[in-house]
Write an enzyme that holds these catalytic residues in place. Sequence first.
Site, PDB file in Angstrom:
ATOM      1  N   GLN A  51      -8.138  12.755 -26.432  1.00 23.02           N
ATOM      2  CA  GLN A  51      -9.092  13.608 -25.621  1.00 23.02           C
ATOM      3  C   GLN A  51     -10.585  13.411 -25.687  1.00 23.02           C
ATOM      4  O   GLN A  51     -11.381  13.834 -24.901  1.00 23.02           O
ATOM      5  CB  GLN A  51      -8.705  14.926 -26.198  1.00 23.02           C
ATOM      6  CG  GLN A  51      -7.484  15.708 -25.960  1.00 23.02           C
ATOM      7  CD  GLN A  51      -7.464  17.036 -26.215  1.00 23.02           C
ATOM      8  OE1 GLN A  51      -7.313  17.209 -27.658  1.00 23.02           O
ATOM      9  NE2 GLN A  51      -7.623  18.084 -25.509  1.00 23.02           N
ATOM     10  N   CYS A  88      -5.781  24.272 -23.160  1.00 24.31           N
ATOM     11  CA  CYS A  88      -6.053  22.740 -23.749  1.00 24.31           C
ATOM     12  C   CYS A  88      -7.447  22.469 -23.149  1.00 24.31           C
ATOM     13  O   CYS A  88      -8.152  22.899 -21.990  1.00 24.31           O
ATOM     14  CB  CYS A  88      -5.228  21.695 -23.035  1.00 24.31           C
ATOM     15  SG  CYS A  88      -5.291  19.946 -23.425  1.00 24.31           S
TER      16      CYS A  88
HETATM   17 ZN    ZN Z   1      -4.730  19.748 -25.637  1.00 25.83          ZN
END
Ligand code: ZN
Length: 164
Positions: A51, A88
């Site tokens: 991420q 998220c």
């Molecule tokens: Zn996530």
Amino acid sequence: MANLEIKRYPHPILRKKARPLTRIDEQIITLIDDMAHSMYAFRGLGLAAPQVGILSQIIITDIGTGLLNLVNPVLLESEGEDRMEEGCLSFPGIMVEISRPFRVLVKGIDKKEKEVQIEAEGLLARVIQHEIDHLHGKLIIDRVSPLHRELIKNELKKMKRKKQ
Ligand code: ZN
């Protein structure tokens, strides 16, 4: 500590598999600290290295009970079932209901290269599974029911249009 940029869907790196680390050096420790800093800054409950654009198997979580860092995490056991809404940081503003095992046993190594095993249930188990999913290129939209996916279709389209 630096604030890292969080990659948002549909950034292609979110679909790639992260590699296990063979050793934890100063650079990795700095990365883990920066990831924690960023997770708190964006009020997330967890963060995985892909991420922030790094394809290494690192996850961190804090559900309010303390910071947990795990390198090369492996899911050893899981049991039960639990449904909960999940968000998220790579899908800002989207919450989806996802069914996951209620209890998990995971192993990995900590920042000192020591092997650790963690037993977790409820929210912590959920966040750990969510972050491990990121290491395999799996996202929350892969785990929602087709009906729920239909409901968020327009929001996903919007995210695709404003790709950064
Ligand atoms: Zn996530």
